[in-house]
Enzyme design. Structure first.
Site, PDB file in Angstrom:
ATOM      1  N   THR A   7      40.940  45.791  57.402  1.00  0.00           N
ATOM      2  CA  THR A   7      41.984  45.450  56.425  1.00  0.00           C
ATOM      3  C   THR A   7      43.154  46.386  56.621  1.00  0.00           C
ATOM      4  O   THR A   7      42.975  47.563  56.937  1.00  0.00           O
ATOM      5  CB  THR A   7      41.482  45.531  54.965  1.00  0.00           C
ATOM      6  OG1 THR A   7      42.557  45.141  54.094  1.00  0.00           O
ATOM      7  CG2 THR A   7      41.022  46.916  54.568  1.00  0.00           C
ATOM      8  N   GLU A  41      45.847  34.034  57.043  1.00  0.00           N
ATOM      9  CA  GLU A  41      44.807  33.606  56.097  1.00  0.00           C
ATOM     10  C   GLU A  41      44.912  32.099  55.935  1.00  0.00           C
ATOM     11  O   GLU A  41      45.447  31.602  54.952  1.00  0.00           O
ATOM     12  CB  GLU A  41      44.963  34.350  54.775  1.00  0.00           C
ATOM     13  CG  GLU A  41      44.791  35.847  54.958  1.00  0.00           C
ATOM     14  CD  GLU A  41      44.518  36.598  53.675  1.00  0.00           C
ATOM     15  OE1 GLU A  41      44.705  36.039  52.581  1.00  0.00           O
ATOM     16  OE2 GLU A  41      44.104  37.755  53.783  1.00  0.00           O
ATOM     17  N   ASP A  69      37.490  39.033  52.181  1.00  0.00           N
ATOM     18  CA  ASP A  69      38.539  38.278  51.527  1.00  0.00           C
ATOM     19  C   ASP A  69      38.151  38.181  50.056  1.00  0.00           C
ATOM     20  O   ASP A  69      36.971  37.988  49.736  1.00  0.00           O
ATOM     21  CB  ASP A  69      38.686  36.886  52.149  1.00  0.00           C
ATOM     22  CG  ASP A  69      40.072  36.310  51.881  1.00  0.00           C
ATOM     23  OD1 ASP A  69      41.066  37.004  52.157  1.00  0.00           O
ATOM     24  OD2 ASP A  69      40.173  35.169  51.398  1.00  0.00           O
ATOM     25  N   TYR A 152      45.552  41.805  40.531  1.00  0.00           N
ATOM     26  CA  TYR A 152      45.371  41.252  39.191  1.00  0.00           C
ATOM     27  C   TYR A 152      44.631  42.209  38.243  1.00  0.00           C
ATOM     28  O   TYR A 152      44.293  41.810  37.124  1.00  0.00           O
ATOM     29  CB  TYR A 152      44.605  39.924  39.277  1.00  0.00           C
ATOM     30  CG  TYR A 152      45.355  38.841  40.038  1.00  0.00           C
ATOM     31  CD1 TYR A 152      46.304  38.041  39.399  1.00  0.00           C
ATOM     32  CD2 TYR A 152      45.131  38.629  41.401  1.00  0.00           C
ATOM     33  CE1 TYR A 152      46.993  37.056  40.086  1.00  0.00           C
ATOM     34  CE2 TYR A 152      45.817  37.640  42.103  1.00  0.00           C
ATOM     35  CZ  TYR A 152      46.741  36.866  41.434  1.00  0.00           C
ATOM     36  OH  TYR A 152      47.437  35.897  42.116  1.00  0.00           O
ATOM     37  N   ASP A 153      44.374  43.440  38.664  1.00  0.00           N
ATOM     38  CA  ASP A 153      43.630  44.376  37.806  1.00  0.00           C
ATOM     39  C   ASP A 153      44.222  44.528  36.399  1.00  0.00           C
ATOM     40  O   ASP A 153      43.466  44.605  35.423  1.00  0.00           O
ATOM     41  CB  ASP A 153      43.516  45.754  38.476  1.00  0.00           C
ATOM     42  CG  ASP A 153      42.477  45.771  39.587  1.00  0.00           C
ATOM     43  OD1 ASP A 153      41.685  44.815  39.688  1.00  0.00           O
ATOM     44  OD2 ASP A 153      42.459  46.746  40.362  1.00  0.00           O
ATOM     45  N   LYS A 173      36.018  51.405  38.084  1.00  0.00           N
ATOM     46  CA  LYS A 173      36.177  50.081  38.714  1.00  0.00           C
ATOM     47  C   LYS A 173      35.177  49.932  39.860  1.00  0.00           C
ATOM     48  O   LYS A 173      34.494  48.911  39.977  1.00  0.00           O
ATOM     49  CB  LYS A 173      37.616  49.894  39.227  1.00  0.00           C
ATOM     50  CG  LYS A 173      37.779  48.575  39.981  1.00  0.00           C
ATOM     51  CD  LYS A 173      39.150  48.331  40.596  1.00  0.00           C
ATOM     52  CE  LYS A 173      39.124  47.049  41.432  1.00  0.00           C
ATOM     53  NZ  LYS A 173      40.358  46.779  42.170  1.00  0.00           N
ATOM     54  N   ARG A 179      33.962  43.908  44.753  1.00  0.00           N
ATOM     55  CA  ARG A 179      33.940  44.521  46.090  1.00  0.00           C
ATOM     56  C   ARG A 179      32.699  45.397  46.232  1.00  0.00           C
ATOM     57  O   ARG A 179      32.015  45.373  47.253  1.00  0.00           O
ATOM     58  CB  ARG A 179      35.237  45.338  46.240  1.00  0.00           C
ATOM     59  CG  ARG A 179      35.521  45.839  47.630  1.00  0.00           C
ATOM     60  CD  ARG A 179      36.994  46.187  47.816  1.00  0.00           C
ATOM     61  NE  ARG A 179      37.821  44.996  47.864  1.00  0.00           N
ATOM     62  CZ  ARG A 179      38.660  44.619  46.896  1.00  0.00           C
ATOM     63  NH1 ARG A 179      38.813  45.361  45.826  1.00  0.00           N
ATOM     64  NH2 ARG A 179      39.342  43.504  47.007  1.00  0.00           N
TER      65      ARG A 179
HETATM   66  P1  IMP Z   1      43.200  38.978  50.254  1.00  0.00           P
HETATM   67  O1  IMP Z   1      41.721  39.152  50.142  1.00  0.00           O
HETATM   68  O2  IMP Z   1      43.820  40.001  51.149  1.00  0.00           O
HETATM   69  O3  IMP Z   1      43.583  37.573  50.584  1.00  0.00           O
HETATM   70  O4  IMP Z   1      43.803  39.325  48.830  1.00  0.00           O
HETATM   71  C1  IMP Z   1      43.837  38.408  47.819  1.00  0.00           C
HETATM   72  C2  IMP Z   1      44.601  38.871  46.620  1.00  0.00           C
HETATM   73  O5  IMP Z   1      43.664  38.926  45.567  1.00  0.00           O
HETATM   74  C3  IMP Z   1      45.271  40.225  46.658  1.00  0.00           C
HETATM   75  O6  IMP Z   1      46.581  40.177  47.100  1.00  0.00           O
HETATM   76  C4  IMP Z   1      45.247  40.613  45.188  1.00  0.00           C
HETATM   77  O7  IMP Z   1      46.322  40.024  44.531  1.00  0.00           O
HETATM   78  C5  IMP Z   1      43.977  39.964  44.711  1.00  0.00           C
HETATM   79  N1  IMP Z   1      42.861  40.908  44.688  1.00  0.00           N
HETATM   80  C6  IMP Z   1      41.901  41.102  45.632  1.00  0.00           C
HETATM   81  N2  IMP Z   1      41.046  42.047  45.241  1.00  0.00           N
HETATM   82  C7  IMP Z   1      41.481  42.478  44.038  1.00  0.00           C
HETATM   83  C8  IMP Z   1      41.010  43.468  43.131  1.00  0.00           C
HETATM   84  O8  IMP Z   1      40.034  44.201  43.355  1.00  0.00           O
HETATM   85  N3  IMP Z   1      41.718  43.594  41.991  1.00  0.00           N
HETATM   86  C9  IMP Z   1      42.807  42.833  41.708  1.00  0.00           C
HETATM   87  N4  IMP Z   1      43.290  41.920  42.523  1.00  0.00           N
HETATM   88  C10 IMP Z   1      42.635  41.736  43.682  1.00  0.00           C
END
Ligand code: IMP
Length: 198
Positions: A7, A41, A69, A152-153, A173, A179
């Protein structure tokens, strides 16, 4: 054994390294030591995107790669933003704009149930792949609160909590997060990899 964390998101990277910590026999490698290309993605699901990221980065680097993801799935929105979580309000991947859009859509909505879902993927350069999932249930707050975390936390309140994830300390958290749950399910595989048993 060197394992690449696939990542380039510094928030995710920080959480992954903190959660997995030291695993005997594994040396974590990040995009700083081993730069890799951004993976589009383009998958229709979190599973597909996690798989794509892990396989493509592992092929490019020649290293076993752990990727993930994640997305927020809101019941009243039919599971949206889901796989489109990052780009909910546009290509800019703006966390503030995403949260504002979500709160607007949820104005006056009584069913505020939602969940975060992470799909973690471990890929080996020979093409083998494993997926593990983690879920955190909760509700969407009525306004953004807190400065911690990311994404979105500030608008997500975990089940059994009054605070949003962004109002919690990072370790709090990490203890309950989607995660965390996905990575704990991945841990035995990583240990087996380190022992040469995969
Ligand atoms: P991706 O997995 O990189 O596609 O991320 C997806 C999106 O989900 C991120 O840009 C965040 O907006 C949201 N996201 C992913 N994990 C978290 C988290 O642990 N807390 C809050 N938002 C999250």
């Amino acid at each position: 054994m060197r394992v690449l964390i696939g990542t380039r998101n510094p928030h995710k990277l920080g959480e992954i390294v903190r959660i997995l910590g030291e695993i005997p026999g594994i040396q974590w490698v990040t995009f700083r030591e081993c730069p890799f290309s951004e993976v589009p993605e383009e998958g229709a699901t979190l599973e597909e995107n996690a798989r794509l990221k892990a396989i493509m980065i592992s092929q490019e680097s020649g290293l076993p790669t752990l990727a993930e993801d994640s997305g927020l799935e809101v019941v009243a929105l039919g599971g949206a933003p889901g796989v489109r979580s990052a780009r909910f309000s546009g290509e800019a991947k703006d966390y503030g704009a995403n949260n504002r859009k979500l709160l607007e859509l949820m104005e006056g909505v009584r069913d505020r149930r939602a969940r975060f879902r992470t799909v973690a993927a471990l890929a080996l350069p020979d093409g083998r792949l494993w997926l593990r999932e983690g879920v955190l249930k909760g509700t969407i707050a009525t306004e953004a609160r807190g400065k911690g975390g990311f994404g979105y936390d500030p608008v997500f309140v975990p089940e059994g909590e009054a605070r949003t994830l962004a109002e919690m300390a990072p370790e709090e958290k990490d203890r309950i997060s989607h995660r965390r749950r996905a990575l704990e399910r991945m841990r035995p595989l990583l240990s087996a990899l380190a022992r040469g048993e995969l």
